[in-house]
Enzyme design. Structure first.
Site, mmCIF file in Angstrom:
data_model
loop_
_atom_site.group_PDB
_atom_site.id
_atom_site.type_symbol
_atom_site.label_atom_id
_atom_site.label_comp_id
_atom_site.label_asym_id
_atom_site.label_seq_id
_atom_site.Cartn_x
_atom_site.Cartn_y
_atom_site.Cartn_z
ATOM 1 N N TYR A 141 0.844 -1.201 0.000
ATOM 2 C CA TYR A 141 0.000 0.000 0.000
ATOM 3 C C TYR A 141 0.880 1.252 0.000
ATOM 4 O O TYR A 141 0.971 1.946 -0.968
ATOM 5 C CB TYR A 141 -0.959 -0.009 1.184
ATOM 6 C CG TYR A 141 -1.998 1.086 1.094
ATOM 7 C CD1 TYR A 141 -3.106 0.940 0.269
ATOM 8 C CD2 TYR A 141 -1.867 2.268 1.816
ATOM 9 C CE1 TYR A 141 -4.051 1.947 0.157
ATOM 10 C CE2 TYR A 141 -2.817 3.283 1.719
ATOM 11 C CZ TYR A 141 -3.897 3.120 0.886
ATOM 12 O OH TYR A 141 -4.833 4.125 0.781
ATOM 13 N N SER A 156 -6.339 0.822 -4.642
ATOM 14 C CA SER A 156 -6.476 2.244 -4.372
ATOM 15 C C SER A 156 -5.096 2.909 -4.477
ATOM 16 O O SER A 156 -4.490 2.889 -5.539
ATOM 17 C CB SER A 156 -7.128 2.451 -3.002
ATOM 18 O OG SER A 156 -7.595 3.760 -2.869
ATOM 19 N N ASP A 164 -17.520 3.246 -8.499
ATOM 20 C CA ASP A 164 -16.478 3.710 -7.577
ATOM 21 C C ASP A 164 -16.420 5.231 -7.621
ATOM 22 O O ASP A 164 -15.946 5.817 -8.596
ATOM 23 C CB ASP A 164 -15.127 3.107 -7.957
ATOM 24 C CG ASP A 164 -14.058 3.362 -6.894
ATOM 25 O OD1 ASP A 164 -14.284 4.228 -6.029
ATOM 26 O OD2 ASP A 164 -13.012 2.695 -6.937
ATOM 27 N N HIS A 193 -15.862 1.143 -4.414
ATOM 28 C CA HIS A 193 -14.440 1.052 -4.088
ATOM 29 C C HIS A 193 -14.106 -0.229 -3.333
ATOM 30 O O HIS A 193 -12.946 -0.555 -3.141
ATOM 31 C CB HIS A 193 -14.040 2.275 -3.270
ATOM 32 C CG HIS A 193 -12.573 2.557 -3.264
ATOM 33 N ND1 HIS A 193 -11.846 2.802 -4.409
ATOM 34 C CD2 HIS A 193 -11.678 2.635 -2.243
ATOM 35 C CE1 HIS A 193 -10.586 3.020 -4.098
ATOM 36 N NE2 HIS A 193 -10.449 2.920 -2.790
#
Length: 717
Positions: free
Chosen positions: A478, A558, A642, A677
């Protein structure tokens, strides 16, 4: 007209790309037409030929989505073991899941999922009596895509307000009901986004929302957040504006919270995802003003507790790893703050329950929990069940028993009932899942990044694994927004481990594992550190013979989708498969959609300066796809609803990659319809998606059959 466009786009599948004779399956991608859109940044012209895909309401975009899904699912349908993976995921997922209970009024509430229910059901009981259904989100919509997104009870538990999300959207509706009678009381509140629900007594509650944007509700910019007060029994049109709405000072994210004793209202206001202003109002004094506690956004600070006028504030102001301070509400400014739990070398994440503070620390991304009384005296260190992640330790002040959860990458999460006075605890619920964690091991390593910084990484795999460089491996990351990746069991990852897969998670800079300084080291013009950390993780796994480039997949969602997009364009030689999910992939325009401008603390924007523009353009995944380069097999995933990271990022990235990619590996985009999302996604959609992701990954690593068929009861390929 819509049908004609669809026929034209679908027809182009048959004529656009040459068959690749050396590919596993011949592919012909839809031809995506170009437009002559050019943006100029500081005298630099940047073409954006697929700008038309940003229009999520057009028939042409809808037809393109259908055409891409046609190609993608035709490919996935031919993976011989895809259905077996789906069936095994259903088997693993099909176990009862029980949430920790919480008390509201005379009732004890808890969430339960029988196994494969799309959404968990909220039950309640009185004492040890039989349980009854309070809210069943599975009844909210026929296809399970409307989910329960939030729930809050009035102080006496007699009233409840809950929010719902439709199709995975961040836009919410709030429904108010009489909790005891389970009756809806009034009209539904609408057009609410990024909001909590905080009650003031039984009279009403505070919530947050934006003005309805012009243009598409799913992609248009929203940057004027406001706090409202809703009084029960009155229409939403009469709700009182409490904070925000002045054109001279916008705030993109504002939230309100009322203290447990109903004495104070606190409001957090911020323009980015890092740092906030903090305001306070004494609700016990009619007409009391909203006064600033902090009038700048240089820290992240919030009120966690109060005893009378004594406030307890969690802050990273002058404390990058966070501390708790106390101050009197009459003079709440920082110059009057006194340390209550001082900053340490480890990051603090506190909670309160049962009349105590529980200070959870991350020690190299692993949990350590200390219990303090309200005078700041250490009561004890909580002896956790093992090395992993603990959560919970919350509840009302008068509770004598509270609950916490514990998990790690190989151990399914269990919950425990904790006695706040003695420190003793017992298992409250342990899952009965068809997975034996004793067959697996998980350990932490530290490896050097490009600049020598030591990066921790957890690696999980089946005991007895042969380190021969041929193990299918997923490297997940991430690296942003102060988010910490701590060990947590995942049912979907369990099937990967069963197949002899390695699952590796590094704690990249940009995250919050080592506090504010670690976060800042992966932001703006230091963002390349995050990609370097991830690249170095891949190189470590290859060097130590866990895997090799032919058996390595990189995955993230993301901001993690940005990570995958950047690394696969910088080092396409390093991996066999790339799996960017709901990614931020156009770094020059991300801030023009929905609330994306609030991400500027981490990214900066292309409008800030020529230097920032050049830096963003230098790594923006969309703008760094090169003509004639062989990229790894890629499965891009996104949802058509999203409105956090709009799907146009993924659409434009897919179209450009399909256009310029030279190699024979497939470049596909899987677009989930009526999905957002990720939050609230129905279980059946999640299972289908991960069967596709793992099937695509293994197939493109060259596995013609599954590595471990023994786990399947009725295996068929």
């Amino acid at each position: 007209m819509k049908q004609l466009i669809a026929i034209a786009v679908l027809g182009s599948i048959l004529m656009s790309c040459e068959n690749k004779s050396d590919s596993k399956m011949a592919l012909n991608y839809p031809e995506t037409h170009k437009v002559d859109t050019v943006d100029t940044y500081f005298d630099t012209a940047v073409p954006d030929p697929y700008r038309w895909l940003e229009d999520d309401r057009s028939a042409e975009t809808e037809a393109w989505v259908g055409a891409q899904n046609e190609v993608t699912f035709s490919f996935l349908d031919n993976i011989p073991y895809r259905e077996a993976l789906k069936n095994r995921l259903e088997e693993l997922w099909n176990y009862e899941k029980l949430g920790t209970p919480f008390k509201e009024g005379a009732f004890t509430y808890f969430y339960k999922n029988d196994g494969l229910q799309n959404q968990s059901v909220l039950y309640r009981r009185v004492g040890e009596g039989s349980a009854e259904v309070f809210l069943d989100p599975n009844t909210f919509s026929e296809d399970g895509t409307t989910s329960l997104a939030g729930l809050s009870f009035s102080k006496d538990g007699s009233l409840a307000a809950y929010s719902i999300s439709e199709g995975g959207s961040d836009w919410r509706k709030i429904i108010v009901m009489h909790a005891e009678r389970m009756e809806i009381l009034e009209d539904t509140l609408v057009d609410i986004k990024f909001s909590g629900i905080s009650w003031k007594g039984q009279e009403g509650f505070y919530y947050s929302s934006y003005d309805k944007p012009e243009g598409s509700e799913l992609s248009a910019k929203t940057d004027q957040h406001k706090v409202y007060y809703h009084r029960i029994g009155t229409p939403q049109s009469e709700d009182e504006l409490i904070f925000g709405g002045t054109p001279e000072e916008k705030h993109r994210y504002v939230g309100a919270s009322v203290s447990e004793d109903d004495r104070f209202l606190s409001i957090s206001a911020r323009n980015t995802t890092a740092g906030n202003k903090l305001y306070l109002q004494d609700l016990s004094t009619p007409g009391a003003p909203l006064i600033p506690v902090l009038d700048h956004e240089d820290s992240r600070s919030y009120i966690i507790e109060n005893v009378g006028s004594k406030l307890y504030i969690v802050t990273n102001l002058e404390a990058p790893n966070q501390r708790i301070v106390t101050v009197d509400a009459a003079n709440p400014e920082p110059e009057h703050w006194v340390d209550f739990i001082p900053e340490t070398e480890n990051v603090l994440s506190p909670s309160t329950g049962g009349g105590y503070f529980f200070a959870e620390y991350m020690v190299d991304a692993l949990s350590k929990v200390l219990q303090y009384d309200y005078e700041g005296t250490l009561v004890r260190e909580v002896t956790l069940p093992g090395m992993g992640s603990a959560g919970g330790f919350g509840g009302k002040k008068d509770q004598k028993e509270i609950y916490f959860s514990f998990t790690n990458y190989k151990t399914p999460g269990s919950s425990y009932k904790y006695n706040v006075e003695t420190g003793d605890y017992e298992v409250y619920w342990k899952p009965e899942i068809d997975f034996d964690p004793n067959q697996y091991e998980s350990h932490q390593v530290f490896y050097p990044s490009a600049d020598g910084t030591k990066i921790p990484m957890m690696i999980t795999y089946k005991k007895g694994l042969e380190f021969n460089g041929k193990n299918p491996t997923i490297l997940y990351g991430y690296g942003g927004f102060n988010v910490s990746l701590t060990p947590s069991f995942s049912t979907v990852n369990a099937i990967w481990l069963e197949q002899g897969g390695v699952y590796a998670v590094p704690n990249l800079r940009g995250g919050g594992e080592y506090g504010k300084e670690w976060h800042n080291a992966g932001t703006k013009t230091s963002k390349q550190n995050v990609f370097d950390d991830f690249i170095a993780a891949a190189e470590y796994l290859i060097q130590e013979s866990y895997t090799s480039p032919e058996y390595l997949a990189i995955r993230g969602g993301s901001n993690g989708g940005l990570l995958v997009g950047a690394v696969m364009t910088q080092r396409p030689d390093l991996m066999q498969v790339a799996l960017p999910a709901v990614g931020v992939l156009d770094m020059l325009r991300y801030h023009t959609f929905t609330s994306g401008a609030g991400w500027s603390y981490d990214y900066g924007t292309a409008e800030d300066s020529d230097e920032m523009f050049q830096y963003l353009k230098g790594y923006s995944p969309l703008h760094n796809i090169k003509e004639g380069v062989a990229y790894p097999a890629t499965l891009i995933t996104t949802g058509d609803h999203d409105d956090r990271v709009v799907p146009a990022h993924s659409f434009k990235f897919a179209a450009t990659l399909q256009e310029k990619h030279k190699g024979s590996e497939p470049v596909l985009i899987r677009i989930e319809t009526n999905a957002g999302h990720g939050a609230g996604t129905p279980i059946h959609k999640t299972i289908e998606q991960y069967a596709d992701i793992f099937g695509f990954t293994l197939y493109n690593m060259g596995f013609e059959s599954l590595p471990n068929k023994a786990v399947f009861k009725d295996f068929k390929e």
